[in-house]
Design a protein around this motif. Structure first.
Motif, PDB file in Angstrom:
ATOM      1  N   UNK A  63      -5.368   5.334  11.642  1.00  0.00           N
ATOM      2  CA  UNK A  63      -5.200   4.602  10.401  1.00  0.00           C
ATOM      3  C   UNK A  63      -4.036   3.635  10.448  1.00  0.00           C
ATOM      4  N   UNK A  64      -4.043   2.719   9.482  1.00  0.00           N
ATOM      5  CA  UNK A  64      -3.024   1.677   9.407  1.00  0.00           C
ATOM      6  C   UNK A  64      -2.650   1.482   7.939  1.00  0.00           C
ATOM      7  N   UNK A  65      -1.352   1.310   7.695  1.00  0.00           N
ATOM      8  CA  UNK A  65      -0.850   0.993   6.358  1.00  0.00           C
ATOM      9  C   UNK A  65      -0.330  -0.440   6.371  1.00  0.00           C
ATOM     10  N   UNK A  66      -0.731  -1.209   5.366  1.00  0.00           N
ATOM     11  CA  UNK A  66      -0.285  -2.587   5.238  1.00  0.00           C
ATOM     12  C   UNK A  66       0.731  -2.701   4.106  1.00  0.00           C
ATOM     13  N   UNK A  67       1.833  -3.392   4.380  1.00  0.00           N
ATOM     14  CA  UNK A  67       2.864  -3.658   3.382  1.00  0.00           C
ATOM     15  C   UNK A  67       2.923  -5.159   3.164  1.00  0.00           C
ATOM     16  N   UNK A  90      -5.200   0.997   4.794  1.00  0.00           N
ATOM     17  CA  UNK A  90      -4.840   1.084   3.382  1.00  0.00           C
ATOM     18  C   UNK A  90      -3.677   0.151   3.081  1.00  0.00           C
ATOM     19  N   UNK A  91      -3.714  -0.404   1.885  1.00  0.00           N
ATOM     20  CA  UNK A  91      -2.623  -1.253   1.418  1.00  0.00           C
ATOM     21  C   UNK A  91      -1.657  -0.392   0.612  1.00  0.00           C
ATOM     22  N   UNK A  92      -0.387  -0.506   0.917  1.00  0.00           N
ATOM     23  CA  UNK A  92       0.655   0.184   0.150  1.00  0.00           C
ATOM     24  C   UNK A  92       0.879  -0.646  -1.111  1.00  0.00           C
ATOM     25  N   UNK A  93       0.141  -0.313  -2.148  1.00  0.00           N
ATOM     26  CA  UNK A  93       0.120  -1.118  -3.363  1.00  0.00           C
ATOM     27  C   UNK A  93       1.255  -0.733  -4.309  1.00  0.00           C
ATOM     28  N   UNK A  94       1.902  -1.749  -4.892  1.00  0.00           N
ATOM     29  CA  UNK A  94       2.992  -1.562  -5.850  1.00  0.00           C
ATOM     30  C   UNK A  94       4.177  -0.822  -5.238  1.00  0.00           C
TER      31      UNK A  94
END
Length: 129
Positions: A63-67, A90-94
């Protein structure tokens, strides 16, 4: 190859993105992190293609997290995920860019799963960001 969740720092500014990765790199070295910043012609902005390439570089199957820094960065991140057809990105939202990416790197370095990293980031969410 890393068995840890990957991270992409998306910013309108190459200097900001590199600064964030430099900060993280002072403490964490085993988490795959890539920068997707600026436009193709070295201007302020973001590029869907740069984001897609960065995702591919850090995606080792965990997996990958986008900031991201600003709203249009998020829009381009969403398009990159859609174009790649990835469900494990996944996007690290807010989430604040610096604090969020630092916490995510610590969590990923401890071998946490993508879902566990996202859960840890939920504590940092800011309303209306």
């Amino acid at each position: 190859m890393s068995d840890k969740v990957g991270m992409v720092i998306i910013s309108h500014s190459v200097k900001i993105a590199n600064g964030v990765t430099d900060l993280i790199g002072q403490v964490i070295t085993d988490v795959p992190i890539e920068v997707a910043a600026g436009t193709d012609d070295e201007e302020i902005g973001t590029s869907v293609e740069k984001i897609m390439n960065a995702i591919k570089k850090v995606d080792h199957g965990n997996g990958v997290v986008l900031f991201y820094d600003l709203g249009s960065s998020k829009m381009n991140a969403e398009m990159a995920i859609e174009f790649l057809g990835k469900s494990d990105v996944k996007i690290a939202d807010h989430v604040p860019l610096v604090e969020g990416s630092y916490i995510a790197a610590v969590e990923a370095n401890m071998g946490k799963s993508l879902d566990e990293v996202i859960t840890a980031l939920e504590k940092l969410q800011l309303p209306g960001m």
